[in-house]
Design a protein around this motif. Structure first.
Motif, PDB file in Angstrom:
ATOM      1  N   GLY A 166       0.838  -1.155  -0.204  1.00  0.00           N
ATOM      2  CA  GLY A 166       0.020  -0.043   0.201  1.00  0.00           C
ATOM      3  C   GLY A 166       0.774   1.355   0.167  1.00  0.00           C
ATOM      4  O   GLY A 166       0.462   2.450   0.370  1.00  0.00           O
ATOM      5  N   TRP A 167       1.978   1.201  -0.588  1.00  0.00           N
ATOM      6  CA  TRP A 167       2.865   2.621  -0.675  1.00  0.00           C
ATOM      7  C   TRP A 167       2.228   3.565  -1.368  1.00  0.00           C
ATOM      8  O   TRP A 167       1.567   3.170  -2.752  1.00  0.00           O
ATOM      9  N   ASP A 168       1.937   4.610  -0.944  1.00  0.00           N
ATOM     10  CA  ASP A 168       1.084   5.849  -1.490  1.00  0.00           C
ATOM     11  C   ASP A 168       1.796   6.921  -1.216  1.00  0.00           C
ATOM     12  O   ASP A 168       0.957   8.091  -1.270  1.00  0.00           O
ATOM     13  N   LEU A 169       3.098   7.276  -1.045  1.00  0.00           N
ATOM     14  CA  LEU A 169       3.718   8.652  -1.044  1.00  0.00           C
ATOM     15  C   LEU A 169       3.773   9.508  -2.223  1.00  0.00           C
ATOM     16  O   LEU A 169       3.795  10.700  -1.922  1.00  0.00           O
ATOM     17  N   ALA A 170       3.628   9.196  -3.416  1.00  0.00           N
ATOM     18  CA  ALA A 170       3.863   9.788  -4.493  1.00  0.00           C
ATOM     19  C   ALA A 170       2.335   9.972  -5.286  1.00  0.00           C
ATOM     20  O   ALA A 170       2.487   9.891  -6.429  1.00  0.00           O
ATOM     21  N   LEU A 171       1.169   9.903  -4.796  1.00  0.00           N
ATOM     22  CA  LEU A 171       0.062   9.774  -5.492  1.00  0.00           C
ATOM     23  C   LEU A 171      -0.170  11.372  -6.258  1.00  0.00           C
ATOM     24  O   LEU A 171      -0.749  11.280  -7.180  1.00  0.00           O
ATOM     25  N   ASN A 172       0.583  12.409  -5.534  1.00  0.00           N
ATOM     26  CA  ASN A 172       0.498  13.426  -6.353  1.00  0.00           C
ATOM     27  C   ASN A 172       1.358  13.742  -7.661  1.00  0.00           C
ATOM     28  O   ASN A 172       1.084  14.395  -8.549  1.00  0.00           O
ATOM     29  N   GLN A 173       2.208  12.509  -7.802  1.00  0.00           N
ATOM     30  CA  GLN A 173       3.043  12.394  -9.189  1.00  0.00           C
ATOM     31  C   GLN A 173       2.386  11.214  -9.961  1.00  0.00           C
ATOM     32  O   GLN A 173       2.945  10.802 -10.818  1.00  0.00           O
ATOM     33  N   SER A 174       1.021  10.653  -9.491  1.00  0.00           N
ATOM     34  CA  SER A 174       0.556   9.488 -10.176  1.00  0.00           C
ATOM     35  C   SER A 174       1.315   8.216 -10.144  1.00  0.00           C
ATOM     36  O   SER A 174       1.329   7.603 -11.171  1.00  0.00           O
ATOM     37  N   LEU A 175       2.263   8.087  -9.213  1.00  0.00           N
ATOM     38  CA  LEU A 175       2.862   6.815  -9.055  1.00  0.00           C
ATOM     39  C   LEU A 175       2.217   6.110  -7.896  1.00  0.00           C
ATOM     40  O   LEU A 175       1.872   6.587  -6.872  1.00  0.00           O
ATOM     41  N   ILE A 176       2.152   4.823  -8.293  1.00  0.00           N
ATOM     42  CA  ILE A 176       1.700   3.976  -7.009  1.00  0.00           C
ATOM     43  C   ILE A 176       2.621   3.057  -6.820  1.00  0.00           C
ATOM     44  O   ILE A 176       3.676   2.831  -7.138  1.00  0.00           O
ATOM     45  N   GLY A 177       1.822   2.051  -5.831  1.00  0.00           N
ATOM     46  CA  GLY A 177       3.131   1.222  -5.354  1.00  0.00           C
ATOM     47  C   GLY A 177       3.698   0.486  -6.344  1.00  0.00           C
ATOM     48  O   GLY A 177       4.887  -0.080  -6.200  1.00  0.00           O
ATOM     49  N   ALA A 178       2.932  -0.229  -7.148  1.00  0.00           N
ATOM     50  CA  ALA A 178       3.516  -1.119  -8.363  1.00  0.00           C
ATOM     51  C   ALA A 178       4.657  -0.385  -9.112  1.00  0.00           C
ATOM     52  O   ALA A 178       5.416  -0.885  -9.603  1.00  0.00           O
ATOM     53  N   ASP A 179       4.212   1.264  -9.331  1.00  0.00           N
ATOM     54  CA  ASP A 179       5.246   1.761 -10.178  1.00  0.00           C
ATOM     55  C   ASP A 179       6.834   1.673  -9.368  1.00  0.00           C
ATOM     56  O   ASP A 179       7.653   1.533  -9.976  1.00  0.00           O
ATOM     57  N   PHE A 180       6.749   1.800  -8.119  1.00  0.00           N
ATOM     58  CA  PHE A 180       7.713   2.029  -7.080  1.00  0.00           C
ATOM     59  C   PHE A 180       8.368   0.651  -7.080  1.00  0.00           C
ATOM     60  O   PHE A 180       9.777   0.581  -6.859  1.00  0.00           O
ATOM     61  N   SER A 181       7.504  -0.433  -7.062  1.00  0.00           N
ATOM     62  CA  SER A 181       8.381  -1.689  -6.995  1.00  0.00           C
ATOM     63  C   SER A 181       9.027  -2.070  -8.292  1.00  0.00           C
ATOM     64  O   SER A 181      10.110  -2.802  -8.025  1.00  0.00           O
ATOM     65  N   ALA A 182       8.567  -1.752  -9.351  1.00  0.00           N
ATOM     66  CA  ALA A 182       9.318  -1.641 -10.520  1.00  0.00           C
ATOM     67  C   ALA A 182      10.569  -0.992 -10.561  1.00  0.00           C
ATOM     68  O   ALA A 182      11.683  -1.492 -10.874  1.00  0.00           O
ATOM     69  N   VAL A 183      10.561   0.250 -10.179  1.00  0.00           N
ATOM     70  CA  VAL A 183      11.883   1.263  -9.902  1.00  0.00           C
ATOM     71  C   VAL A 183      12.899   0.402  -8.795  1.00  0.00           C
ATOM     72  O   VAL A 183      13.878   0.122  -9.178  1.00  0.00           O
ATOM     73  N   LEU A 184      12.330   0.003  -7.713  1.00  0.00           N
ATOM     74  CA  LEU A 184      13.099  -0.654  -6.636  1.00  0.00           C
ATOM     75  C   LEU A 184      13.722  -1.864  -7.386  1.00  0.00           C
ATOM     76  O   LEU A 184      14.657  -2.260  -6.927  1.00  0.00           O
ATOM     77  N   LYS A 185      13.135  -2.774  -7.970  1.00  0.00           N
ATOM     78  CA  LYS A 185      13.394  -4.032  -8.349  1.00  0.00           C
ATOM     79  C   LYS A 185      14.839  -3.526  -9.395  1.00  0.00           C
ATOM     80  O   LYS A 185      15.871  -4.446  -9.101  1.00  0.00           O
ATOM     81  N   SER A 186      14.580  -2.622 -10.294  1.00  0.00           N
ATOM     82  CA  SER A 186      15.982  -2.284 -10.985  1.00  0.00           C
ATOM     83  C   SER A 186      17.056  -2.012  -9.960  1.00  0.00           C
ATOM     84  O   SER A 186      18.278  -2.328 -10.053  1.00  0.00           O
ATOM     85  N   TRP A 187      16.930  -1.079  -9.260  1.00  0.00           N
ATOM     86  CA  TRP A 187      17.710  -0.312  -8.255  1.00  0.00           C
ATOM     87  C   TRP A 187      18.416  -1.210  -7.536  1.00  0.00           C
ATOM     88  O   TRP A 187      19.595  -1.466  -7.008  1.00  0.00           O
ATOM     89  N   GLN A 188      17.601  -2.481  -6.938  1.00  0.00           N
ATOM     90  CA  GLN A 188      18.064  -3.701  -6.262  1.00  0.00           C
ATOM     91  C   GLN A 188      18.928  -4.433  -7.020  1.00  0.00           C
ATOM     92  O   GLN A 188      20.159  -4.925  -6.715  1.00  0.00           O
ATOM     93  N   GLU A 189      18.689  -4.741  -8.468  1.00  0.00           N
ATOM     94  CA  GLU A 189      19.624  -5.671  -9.396  1.00  0.00           C
ATOM     95  C   GLU A 189      20.857  -4.641  -9.400  1.00  0.00           C
ATOM     96  O   GLU A 189      22.037  -5.299  -9.660  1.00  0.00           O
ATOM     97  N   ARG A 190      20.653  -3.420  -9.609  1.00  0.00           N
ATOM     98  CA  ARG A 190      22.002  -2.612 -10.171  1.00  0.00           C
ATOM     99  C   ARG A 190      23.107  -2.166  -9.107  1.00  0.00           C
ATOM    100  O   ARG A 190      24.171  -1.791  -9.092  1.00  0.00           O
TER     101      ARG A 190
END
Length: 280
Positions: free
Chosen positions: A191-215
């Motif tokens: 339920g991550w919702d810190l960036a709703l004003n930017q139209s980013l939802i939890g699934a979006d940040f998961s996609a970003v975090l996946k890449s940052w974790q891998e790299r």
């Protein structure tokens, strides 16, 4: 808010890995043992719909803050592959409702018509920051330099090394457990919702975090803070990564502080073991 880089020594080896399946939450209202890590009593949090609690769990959280939150967090990270419960200091979101159930224009977390990748998230952010005519709303000719692509990652050298619990003070906080198979799934599930004003939802940040974790070996410590076990080592990595950060979190004043010289944020990413963000 301006955050400064952190350069804790990476000394504690932790093989994070993945779990076989999302874990089972502890029982409510009693002291629990999570694979040898004792936690005080806590309660489950559930999604709500129209003000009514559903049976869909966001996570489980301790009822009271824990003084030595980082030590407990790292202990739970060590056993994550066994428990399938990723720990977070604090809550992952402000509320418990799903945005698309409150506002018709929100995309669903489970949408199948768009790839859930960092490339898609950054492309949408880049497109959304284009200049438009104030009167007509028409998009103006592009004058920005093109996005330089994802920063190259830092090579793995074996087991991830985390900052030592002996060298790092961390504020007290509740511990939230999120049931996931992979650590980077926590924002989308919890339920991550810190960036709703930017139209980013939890699934979006998961996609970003996946890449940052891998790299870069970046792992979620709190809703707005990551622990980084393989930070950038040179300016090329750092400059390109700084642009990724800016696209994900464009309103953070650390990218716009007039007292900061150009490139100072990127310079600070070299060797920095924590990344902090501020969505407002």
């Amino acid at each position: 808010m301006m955050y400064r880089p952190h350069y804790e020594r990476l000394t504690d080896p932790v093989d994070v890995g993945s779990a076989d399946r999302p874990g089972e939450f502890p029982p409510d209202d009693e002291t629990v043992d999570v694979a040898g890590v004792e936690l005080p009593p806590g309660r489950s949090r559930y999604y709500t719909r129209d003000g009514t609690t559903t049976g869909i769990r966001l996570g489980w959280e301790t009822a009271e803050p824990i003084d030595d939150a980082y030590r407990v967090w790292l202990s739970l990270v060590r056993v994550f592959s066994t428990t399938g419960l990723w720990p977070v200091v604090g809550r992952l979101g402000y509320g418990t409702a799903r945005p698309w159930e409150q506002h018709h224009h929100w995309k669903r977390e489970t949408a199948q018509d768009r790839p859930n990748t960092i490339e898609r998230v950054l492309a949408e952010a880049w497109d959304g920051q284009a200049w438009c005519d104030a009167r007509t709303g028409a998009r103006l000719p592009e004058t920005r330099p093109p996005f330089g692509g994802l920063a190259p990652g830092t090579a793995e050298t074996g087991t991830n090394l985390f900052p030592s619990t002996d060298a790092w003070w961390y504020r007290p906080g509740v511990i939230t457990l999120i049931a996931v198979k992979y650590p980077w799934e926590a924002p989308g599930v919890g339920g991550w919702d810190l960036a709703l004003n930017q139209s980013l939802i939890g699934a979006d940040f998961s996609a970003v975090l996946k890449s940052w974790q891998e790299r870069f070996g970046a792992h979620m410590l709190s809703a707005a803070e990551l622990v980084v076990t393989r930070p950038p080592q040179d300016s090329d990595q750092a400059v390109r990564l700084a642009e990724e950060h800016r696209l994900v979190c464009p309103y953070d004043s650390q990218f716009h502080d007039p007292d900061e010289r150009p490139g100072e944020y990127a310079d600070g990413l070299i060797g920095s073991t924590r990344w902090q963000f501020w969505w407002d």
